[in-house]
Design a protein around this motif. Structure first.
Motif, short mmCIF file in Angstrom:
data_model
loop_
_atom_site.label_atom_id
_atom_site.label_comp_id
_atom_site.label_asym_id
_atom_site.label_seq_id
_atom_site.Cartn_x
_atom_site.Cartn_y
_atom_site.Cartn_z
N VAL A 332 0.81 -1.62 -0.14
CA VAL A 332 0.24 -0.09 0.08
C VAL A 332 0.59 1.30 -0.32
O VAL A 332 1.40 1.67 1.20
CB VAL A 332 -0.95 0.15 1.17
CG1 VAL A 332 -1.87 0.68 1.38
CG2 VAL A 332 -1.59 -1.06 1.49
N ASP A 333 0.55 2.09 -0.92
CA ASP A 333 2.08 3.51 -0.79
C ASP A 333 1.64 4.54 -0.91
O ASP A 333 0.15 4.54 -1.15
CB ASP A 333 2.50 3.48 -2.47
CG ASP A 333 3.40 4.23 -2.76
OD1 ASP A 333 4.50 4.38 -1.68
OD2 ASP A 333 3.39 4.69 -4.00
N GLU A 334 1.52 5.44 -0.02
CA GLU A 334 1.74 6.27 -0.04
C GLU A 334 0.23 6.42 1.28
O GLU A 334 -0.57 6.66 1.10
CB GLU A 334 0.56 7.67 -0.71
CG GLU A 334 1.75 7.87 -1.56
CD GLU A 334 3.07 8.84 -1.04
OE1 GLU A 334 2.81 9.39 0.07
OE2 GLU A 334 4.14 8.38 -1.83
N GLU A 335 0.47 5.00 2.60
CA GLU A 335 -1.04 4.63 2.98
C GLU A 335 -1.90 5.70 3.22
O GLU A 335 -3.05 5.64 4.52
CB GLU A 335 -0.13 3.45 4.04
CG GLU A 335 0.22 4.10 5.20
CD GLU A 335 0.01 4.66 6.49
OE1 GLU A 335 -1.08 4.16 6.60
OE2 GLU A 335 0.82 5.85 6.39
N HIS A 336 -0.89 6.41 3.41
CA HIS A 336 -1.67 7.75 4.48
C HIS A 336 -2.61 8.49 3.60
O HIS A 336 -3.98 8.89 4.62
CB HIS A 336 -0.22 8.61 5.42
CG HIS A 336 -0.04 9.47 4.12
ND1 HIS A 336 1.01 8.94 3.41
CD2 HIS A 336 -1.11 10.67 3.60
CE1 HIS A 336 1.28 10.14 2.20
NE2 HIS A 336 0.03 11.45 2.65
#
Length: 742
Positions: A332-336
């Motif tokens: 999960v990239d850029e999970e924020h």
């Protein structure tokens, strides 16, 4: 196998139940397989009668009895699949999601399937192949099309490579479909579906990656040593630290084990960039899933994933449900990013959280990557539920950018841009650098004002002002989409009106006046209309053709501009004083992310942040202690106030034609509630913008210090709410773990 007496089917309806049917009668000519008990195994699609309609549903379970009398049960009309399209793991995840988010299981399953499958299309794997017609060959020999170079390049490629696949074309021409539509319209090319054999496809490495820094190597080894079991790994790397290279190395290991990887990104804009990196590295088939695909393209991608032909699946939020056999890793990239939460429409879920659940249930590791991890994620690290791996330095040892505040109270400002910012832009342009100017407000100006009588252009459908879009000559509402002509004079007194405030369109105009002859590009939703618009803006910046980029949130999403040496944040004060407890976190993440666009190459970077509150604790903590220091302070504040992640929330939201009706339903819902001691109800209250799109909005919050207590309460309360008469006079929805409180 003994034929079951009752087949329980999930249908795409808003009803929180499943429906009982009898097994199909034999023989049924349209059923493509021998009708026995195996034909009605869970996970298969079936066509069933539903009132006067015939709907496609999915078998959930089999039973010996039904609550309905046998004479009221109808038989299944058709079994559509010779094998289940949802295996037990997929069905288990979907049922868990329906239970956790308290949403009808039929709509949850529908959200996980492409439209073609919901309508009954076959699931067998085919590949889109493109070829040139006789007319196309003749046109090519004559040098056509002369005035459309992209179409000519595509036609020439297909002449040289007959029966090229869609994947080949995407690798050669990232935005080829627009050109293809024109060529199809002229009868010069066409496509057909060809059955494919997954076993024919290889999964190799095309090129070797660059040498890893020590921190990258440690992260790869830590995660690589646990590829055979579940583990949640938070890859916290500063912008430009090489998180993507860590992803690529781990996917390489997964492919070597003959397994597959699922990669989630928050927005469509990031998908082409990441897909390009993966295609460059791997000689492996991929499936790409996002909302900009046509229904047919989405079906093809789903089929490629389902068959196992696609070794890597990359997609946005809904790709968390993609079928990936032999799954070995989830990223999960850029999970924020808030885009991972579906917070409008029907099924409201968090793709990031469901990805963690999927990893647990399939016993594979998951990587949650970000330069600014969500506070919930960092709290899970503190509780030892997640393992944190840090990349503290930029790749190639590039220095972190110098960050400074510009006090707007002490400096002259010209149409939103301060004198120190203008001087810095001039200095960096002179040194052959590129500049990124960030303002999270699109349009020309947020307000149209009459200085004589004080009239402000309002939206007639919302409690909001209309935004000026000067180049289009329009006034538009960014909340409901209302659109009208831009008046030259006040409709009340006839005096001249003027635009007040700044949006990206006005900043672009200002910078064009301040730096004549310098090429600018703007990136916001007003200029990204068609496929390829964002990629064209990225190309102009990457090539150096454009020297200044003006943009909104779109420019913060992981784009890599090696020659950008200056970032100017024009308005850092939005969110400093919001009533939403998440606003400071979002602001800090935005500032850190946009600041990370500076100095990603070998040249040092500089970040200037304009503010009227240079002594604000949030800004000061970011400057002195970085995101880690901010996160520690913010988590301490959340703990003191008992806000998430130190409590659990659910929001019941509704809208109605009148404010009274919206509040009445929620008031009656609260009166029905018998909350236990550890559950508290807050409200109901009108939304911060009570009237939107002609309807009045309100909400009721439910809070509990523990997840289980909240879930138990919702289990008993929601069925009672559904029986209220007032529930039929409003549109209402439940949002578990809301990320926006309006």
């Amino acid at each position: 196998m003994i034929e079951p007496r009752v087949v329980r089917v999930a249908l795409d309806t808003p009803l929180r139940r499943i429906f009982d049917y009898l097994p199909p009668k034999t023989p049924v000519e349209t059923t493509p397989l021998e009708l026995n008990g195996a034909a009605t195994a869970p996970g298969r699609r079936v066509r069933v009668p539903f009132g006067r309609q015939r709907l496609v549903g999915v078998i959930l379970e089999l039973a010996d009895t039904s609550e309905l009398p046998a004479e009221r049960l109808k038989p299944i009309l058709e079994v559509l699949d010779p094998t289940p399209i949802l295996d037990p793991a997929a069905l288990g995840l979907l049922r868990w999601a329906a239970d956790y988010y308290h949403h009808p299981i039929g709509e949850v399953i529908a959200a996980a399937l492409p439209k073609g499958l919901r309508l009954g299309a076959g699931y067998s794997t085919t590949e889109e192949r493109w070829s040139v017609s006789a007319e196309g060959y003749a046109a090519h020999e004559q040098g056509e099309p002369r005035r459309a170079p992209r179409q000519r390049e595509l036609l020439e490629f297909l002449v040289i490579h007959p029966a090229a696949s869609a994947a080949q074309l995407t690798g050669q021409f990232p935005n080829w479909r627009d050109a293809a539509r024109h060529l199809v319209g002229r009868g010069w090319i066409g496509s057909m579906e060809v059955a494919t054999d997954p076993a024919e496809e290889s999964a190799g490495v095309r090129i070797e990656g660059p040498p890893l820094a020590e921190e990258q190597r440690k992260a790869v080894e830590a995660i690589g040593n646990s590829l055979d079991r579940y583990g949640a790994h938070v890859l916290h790397g500063v912008t430009g630290s090489g998180k993507t290279e860590v992803y690529l190395r781990l996917v390489e290991r997964v492919l070597a084990q003959d397994r597959r990887a699922l990669v989630l990104v928050p927005e469509i804009g990031l998908t082409p960039q990441l897909v390009g990196r993966f295609r460059e590295r791997f000689d492996s088939p991929m499936a790409v899933l996002h909302s900009a695909l046509t229904d047919h393209e989405r079906l093809l991608a789903w089929r490629a994933a389902f068959s196992g032909r696609a070794r890597i699946v990359i997609g946005t939020r809904s790709a968390v449900f993609a079928p990936v056999p032999d799954l070995g890793l989830i990223i999960v990239d850029e999970e924020h990013d808030a885009s991972f939460k579906q917070h409008e429409g029907g099924f409201r879920y968090s793709a990031r959280d469901l990805a963690v659940v999927r990893a647990q249930r399939t016993n594979v590791p998951i990587i949650l990557g970000s330069a600014t991890p969500a506070l919930e994620t960092l709290h899970n690290v503190t509780l030892s539920r997640y393992v944190r791996l840090t990349l503290p330095r930029r790749a190639d040892q590039a220095a972190a950018p110098r960050i400074a505040l510009i006090d707007l109270r002490a400096n002259a400002v010209h149409r939103g841009v301060s004198t120190p910012a203008v001087q810095a832009i001039e200095r960096h342009l002179r040194a052959d650098g590129q500049v990124l100017v960030f303002l999270n407000r699109r349009g020309y100006a947020p307000t149209l004002l009459c200085t004589a009588c004080g009239w402000v252009a309002p939206c007639t459908e919302c409690d909001a002002r209309l935004t000026v879009h000067l180049s289009a000559g329009r006034l538009r509402c960014h909340h409901c989409g209302a659109d009208g002509p831009l008046p030259q004079r006040c409709p009340q007194c006839g005096f001249a009106v003027k635009s007040v405030g700044q949006g990206t369109e006005r900043i672009e105009e200002t910078l064009a006046q301040l730096f004549p002859g310098t090429s600018l590009v703007r990136l916001d939703r007003d200029v990204v209309h068609r496929r390829g618009d964002m990629e064209e803006a990225m190309r102009r910046m990457a090539s150096g053709e454009a020297r200044i980029l003006v943009g909104t949130q779109m420019v913060t999403k992981g784009h890599d501009f090696p020659n950008v040496t200056l970032v100017v944040v024009l308005n850092a004060d939005q969110g400093l004083f919001s009533t939403d407890f998440r606003a400071p976190e979002r602001l800090a993440q935005t500032i850190v992310q946009v600041a990370g666009r500076a100095g990603r190459g070998t040249r040092p970077g500089e970040v200037l942040i304009q503010t009227e509150f240079p002594d604000h604790p949030l800004l000061r903590s970011l400057l002195t202690d970085g995101y880690d220091g901010f996160a520690r302070a913010a988590l301490a504040e959340r703990a003191a106030a008992a806000w998430p992640p130190f409590s659990r929330l659910a929001a019941v939201r509704d809208s109605a034609p009148t404010a009274a009706a919206a509040l009445q339903f929620l008031t009656e819902a609260r009166q029905l509630a018998e909350p236990p001691r550890n559950v508290r109800l807050l409200g109901p209250v009108p939304a911060a913008m009570a009237r939107r799109a002609g309807r009045y909005h309100a909400q009721l919050l439910v809070e509990s210090p523990e997840r289980a207590g909240l879930q138990r309460f919702l289990d008993t309360w929601l069925p009672a709410i559904e029986q209220l008469q007032s529930a039929r006079r409003v549109r209402w929805a439940l949002d578990v773990d809301p990320i926006e409180l309006f």
